[in-house]
Design an enzyme around this catalytic site. Sequence first.
Site, PDB file in Angstrom:
ATOM      1  N   GLU A  56       0.879  -1.636  -0.051  1.00  0.00           N
ATOM      2  CA  GLU A  56       0.065   0.021   0.403  1.00  0.00           C
ATOM      3  C   GLU A  56       1.089   1.134   0.067  1.00  0.00           C
ATOM      4  O   GLU A  56       0.265   2.322  -0.787  1.00  0.00           O
ATOM      5  CB  GLU A  56      -0.607  -0.101   0.855  1.00  0.00           C
ATOM      6  CG  GLU A  56      -1.872  -1.168   1.008  1.00  0.00           C
ATOM      7  CD  GLU A  56      -2.949  -0.816   0.254  1.00  0.00           C
ATOM      8  OE1 GLU A  56      -3.238   0.346  -0.517  1.00  0.00           O
ATOM      9  OE2 GLU A  56      -3.704  -1.957  -0.259  1.00  0.00           O
ATOM     10  N   CYS A  65      -6.588   5.926  -6.141  1.00  0.00           N
ATOM     11  CA  CYS A  65      -6.052   4.791  -6.412  1.00  0.00           C
ATOM     12  C   CYS A  65      -6.231   4.165  -7.783  1.00  0.00           C
ATOM     13  O   CYS A  65      -7.858   4.968  -8.277  1.00  0.00           O
ATOM     14  CB  CYS A  65      -6.077   3.655  -5.638  1.00  0.00           C
ATOM     15  SG  CYS A  65      -8.108   3.053  -5.091  1.00  0.00           S
TER      16      CYS A  65
END
Length: 181
Positions: A56, A65
């Site tokens: 992440e 994202c």
Amino acid sequence: FLLVFLCTCCSYLVQLLSSRGSQIQEQVYMPTNGVYILNNNLKPSVACYDLIKCFESFRARPYYCAGGKLTIGYGTTRGVTSNMVVTHEKAIEMLHQDVEIFSESVNKYITAPLNQNQFDAIVSWVYNIGEGNFKHSTFLRFINSGKYDEAGKELLKWHFIKKMFSSGLANRREAEYALYT
């Protein structure tokens, strides 16, 4: 016990697991007597958090994202606004809150016994794909039927973002699969 992560930020995790692999495998993760732990009380280990943080990465400011969700910290999507800024400490706190939620989902929906490695890998996977996808997955049907090998192979199939192949997700799935097995 060999783990190969293609993510360079995971090299410390690879070294840790590789150097202690056989010890971990025998003592903690996969008992030599073949006994698995009933998972309704399993908690994520450091390996779970490290795996998630590796893939992440920390971001102090919100970003979209690849899946199009507003994200901050270590992949937190819950409650994120476009003007947020978080410290590293706050991002860790948010990660722990999110992992707790996904751990509860794993404990709730998986009825088959798991070992710690399997649990950690599944929590990382669910953290990434979401509870909704997890609840309706072939993976869940396989694992609850005791088909551990087939379930593990299902993890590897989740490497698409909006129907497009993602090498980053493929790398993450390989790492999760390695931990799961």
